[in-house]
Every structure is written in structure tokens, then in C-alpha cells.
Write an enzyme that holds these catalytic residues in place. Sequence first.
Site, PDB file in Angstrom:
ATOM      1  N   THR A  74      44.019 -84.844 -61.022  1.00 17.47           N
ATOM      2  CA  THR A  74      44.289 -85.378 -60.088  1.00 17.47           C
ATOM      3  C   THR A  74      43.491 -84.960 -58.768  1.00 17.47           C
ATOM      4  O   THR A  74      43.138 -85.447 -57.863  1.00 17.47           O
ATOM      5  CB  THR A  74      45.983 -85.305 -59.821  1.00 17.47           C
ATOM      6  N   ASN A 153      43.730 -93.920 -70.427  1.00 16.15           N
ATOM      7  CA  ASN A 153      44.945 -93.073 -70.791  1.00 16.15           C
ATOM      8  C   ASN A 153      45.734 -94.065 -71.608  1.00 16.15           C
ATOM      9  O   ASN A 153      46.540 -93.325 -72.220  1.00 16.15           O
ATOM     10  CB  ASN A 153      45.312 -92.563 -69.552  1.00 16.15           C
ATOM     11  N   ALA A 202      42.606 -79.342 -68.203  1.00 15.94           N
ATOM     12  CA  ALA A 202      42.493 -78.581 -69.474  1.00 15.94           C
ATOM     13  C   ALA A 202      43.819 -78.949 -70.258  1.00 15.94           C
ATOM     14  O   ALA A 202      43.774 -78.974 -71.487  1.00 15.94           O
ATOM     15  CB  ALA A 202      42.742 -77.138 -69.030  1.00 15.94           C
ATOM     16  N   HIS A 203      44.809 -79.451 -69.756  1.00 16.80           N
ATOM     17  CA  HIS A 203      46.253 -79.603 -70.385  1.00 16.80           C
ATOM     18  C   HIS A 203      46.102 -80.973 -71.506  1.00 16.80           C
ATOM     19  O   HIS A 203      47.094 -81.116 -72.146  1.00 16.80           O
ATOM     20  CB  HIS A 203      47.430 -79.803 -69.445  1.00 16.80           C
ATOM     21  N   THR A 242      42.315 -68.740 -53.836  1.00 15.23           N
ATOM     22  CA  THR A 242      41.933 -67.994 -55.018  1.00 15.23           C
ATOM     23  C   THR A 242      42.078 -68.598 -56.291  1.00 15.23           C
ATOM     24  O   THR A 242      42.872 -69.428 -56.651  1.00 15.23           O
ATOM     25  CB  THR A 242      43.232 -66.669 -54.880  1.00 15.23           C
ATOM     26  N   CYS A 328      58.512 -96.418 -65.427  1.00 11.66           N
ATOM     27  CA  CYS A 328      59.714 -96.395 -64.539  1.00 11.66           C
ATOM     28  C   CYS A 328      59.589 -96.101 -63.099  1.00 11.66           C
ATOM     29  O   CYS A 328      59.127 -94.789 -63.078  1.00 11.66           O
ATOM     30  CB  CYS A 328      60.816 -95.576 -65.236  1.00 11.66           C
TER      31      CYS A 328
HETATM   32  C1  PLP Z   1      46.362 -87.076 -67.059  1.00  9.70           C
HETATM   33  C2  PLP Z   1      45.363 -87.773 -66.232  1.00  9.70           C
HETATM   34  C3  PLP Z   1      45.036 -87.642 -64.986  1.00  9.70           C
HETATM   35  C4  PLP Z   1      45.866 -86.382 -64.012  1.00  9.70           C
HETATM   36  O1  PLP Z   1      45.583 -85.212 -64.452  1.00  9.70           O
HETATM   37  P1  PLP Z   1      46.379 -83.973 -64.294  1.00  9.70           P
HETATM   38  O2  PLP Z   1      45.287 -82.735 -64.527  1.00  9.70           O
HETATM   39  O3  PLP Z   1      47.506 -84.102 -64.842  1.00  9.70           O
HETATM   40  O4  PLP Z   1      46.168 -83.851 -62.631  1.00  9.70           O
HETATM   41  C5  PLP Z   1      44.076 -88.183 -64.277  1.00  9.70           C
HETATM   42  N1  PLP Z   1      43.400 -89.254 -64.720  1.00  9.70           N
HETATM   43  C6  PLP Z   1      43.507 -89.402 -66.249  1.00  9.70           C
HETATM   44  C7  PLP Z   1      42.769 -90.403 -66.778  1.00  9.70           C
HETATM   45  C8  PLP Z   1      44.663 -88.878 -66.684  1.00  9.70           C
HETATM   46  O5  PLP Z   1      44.683 -89.265 -68.141  1.00  9.70           O
END
Ligand code: PLP
Length: 397
Positions: A74, A153, A202-203, A242, A328
Site C-alpha cells: 500500500t 489479487n 513480504a506478507h 528507522t 463488505c
Molecule cells: C495485498 C495487496 C496490496 C496491499 O499490500 P499491503 O502490504 O498489505 O499494504 C496491494 N496490492 C495488491 C495487488 C495486493 O494484493
Amino acid sequence: MNLPIYLDHNATTPCDPGVVAAMLPYFTQNFGNASSRNHSFGWHAEEAVDYAREQVALLIGAEPKEIVFTSGATEADNLAIKGVYEMYASKGNHIITVVTEHKAVLDTCRHIEKLGAEVTYLKVNTDGLIDLQELEAAIKPTTILIAIMYANNETGTIQPMKEIGAIAKKHGVIFFSDATQAVGKIPVDVKNDDIDLLAMTAHKMYGPKGIGALYVRRKNPRVKLTAQMDGGGHERGMRSGTLNVPGIVGFGKACELCLHEMQQDAERLSKLRDRLENALLKLGEVYINGSKEHRLPHVSNMSFKYAEGEALLMGLNKEIALSSGSACTSASIEPSHVLKALGLDDELAHSSLRFGLGRYTTSEEIEYTIVQVSKTVKKLRGLSPLWEKSKEEAGAK
Ligand SMILES: *Cc1c(COP(=O)(O)O)cnc(C)c1O
């Protein structure tokens, strides 16, 4: 097999245990500030960040100096779009993007529209793909940025990156891609695709939450950005604050693991995904959303006609963690903007499920999912007068 089953890997992934192990020392022994120049605590932290920067760069074919760490995708999306808009204001104010982008891109575009930007939102076809001729025709002398995601996504649809990159280059327009869903899952190479800016997190690739990066090209062309976070001048002045050293170390490790495991993960998961789809398609009146040909290997988005969406999810979500095609909002349930852009009506969009498989998904879990989804769809259809009617009509033909 343990319940519940997690099939929502497009929303987030668990950390790989190897990632957690790499991070742990950076919370306790090696807790230094990577900007502390006067002692070994700082030097160790800086060394770890440099190493992670190489690991991240390697995964996308970039140079370490081209990686700017952020808090996630984001923030990287915001920095890319707002940063270009401010830096290149003297050149123009026009940006081209696509209606199926993530909210982090769309809402950022809406924000700068209020500040004076002109934004073109390209449509997509029923497969979710843009029309390259339409893209090229939309470019004007004032166009400063093309922002098109790598893979969607919700549907996993992959846009033609190389062709888009070539068009952007030909017209001297900066090309930014939100590649959050693609990086670590399929080969991504910023040089090969002529990508100038690329967002990742990363997540979504077995790393920790709260850390991501923006790739910023330094050569042919050298891209400049106006910082959105002012302060100590970290990350070559583009993102002060930081550095999140444990997060960065984990992100680097996650990239290294993906580089090694991507191909075998993709092969295994695409087989499981195809097994899931083929079994569920047998229910009849089931539709796959997005391109089947240009798609991430571990994703399937399907609509189950005549099965009411909310009830479908409620019937499953104690045992199987999934997302649906409804977002939602505080007041109501809105059908997904992505599925609507593919031309789905509200009913079909609401009756969709997104299956996002991941590194730890097993064949046993997929078999269980097939049984449970089939059972729930049949039960809901049994309650639907429309389903009865459609069967009668089909029988009469
Ligand atoms: C998950 C996602 C984001 C947001 O990523 P964050 O690291 O959670 O801010 C942005 N763009 C796409 C296409 C995503 O799938």
C-alpha cells in the site's frame, strides 16, 4: 489433516519457519539501528539490511540500490503514484491505470485527481485483460505514468507486462506495476519487462507483515520520486524512518526461499488448482472468472450460479477460510469491482469464491474442500426456486 483449512493466500500467507528463524536474532542480540554509524550494533544491522536488499533485488532482476523499503505494498503504491505525480508535474498530469487495480492504486489515483491529476481508467475484456491498442491510444503528451498491476489479487489474471513495458518505453512514459501477487509466485524480471517502478510486499510471499518495497529504476531511465515521508533521509531520501531491520531480514529470506521454491510450488499448486476446478465444474452452472490462459498457478475464482453468495461462505467458513466476490463495506455488501469489470452481474459476482492455494496446501485439503463446497452448493441450490426452474427449462429442451 487440521481444520480449518486455509485457502486465502491472496490475502496473506503464513511466515515460512525459515523466515522466522532468520528474523529472531534481530529482535534481541542484533537490535541495532541500521543508521547508527558509530558502533558495531549499527554496523551489524546495516550489514543485515544490505544483505536483504541483495536478496530482494535478485528475485526481481534489479540492483540492490534500486530497492526502497516501505511498510508494504500500500505504501509502495502511494509512493510510486504520488511521488511521480509531484516530481514530474512540469512534464504533465496525466496517468493511465485500469479499473481492476487494487484499492491502494485506485484510491491513490482518486486522491491525486482532487489535486489536479487527470486519470484514464482502462477497461478490461471478459477475461480481465486490457487492450494494448487502447492503452497506446490513451497516451498523450502530458502522460507521465502508466500504472498496471502484474497479476490481479481476486482472479489471478496476469496482464501482458512485456508488451505494456514496450509501449511505455516507446512513448517515454514511466511504467509502474503493483506486482504484489506475482512476485515470488512466478518469474518477475524488471529488466525483461521494462518496468520502472514495482511494488511488492513480504506478507503475500511467506514473509512478515508490515514490510515491503518499491523498486525504483536507476538507469535507462533514472526515475525520480518526491518523498511522501520526510525526515532523516533514509532509503536515499525516498522514505525516511528507522528501518524495520527484523522485517527486512525476514523479507530478504522470504525472497531467497521463493527464488528456490517458486517453480516446484507453482507446478504442484497448479495441479491441485486444476483438480479443484475440474471437480467443482461438474456441479454445472459453475463459471471460472478471469483468464484461464494468463493466470497465476495457485489461484481460482469461481462463481456458483443459483447458490446465494453470503450463505455459501457462511456454510463453509467454519472449516475452510476463503474470500468471496463481495466486499463488505460498513453499510452494505458490494459486489467486487473486479468481477463487475469482467461483466458479471451482481448475482454471479456475489456467488463467487476465491481459492488461493499456498506452499503448505495439501492434496488432502483440496479433496476435503471439493466435498464440502459441492455439498454446500447443492444444498443451497436445493432451496433456490431459480435453480429448479433452470433445470426444468434445460430438461424441456
Ligand atoms: C495485498 C495487496 C496490496 C496491499 O499490500 P499491503 O502490504 O498489505 O499494504 C496491494 N496490492 C495488491 C495487488 C495486493 O494484493
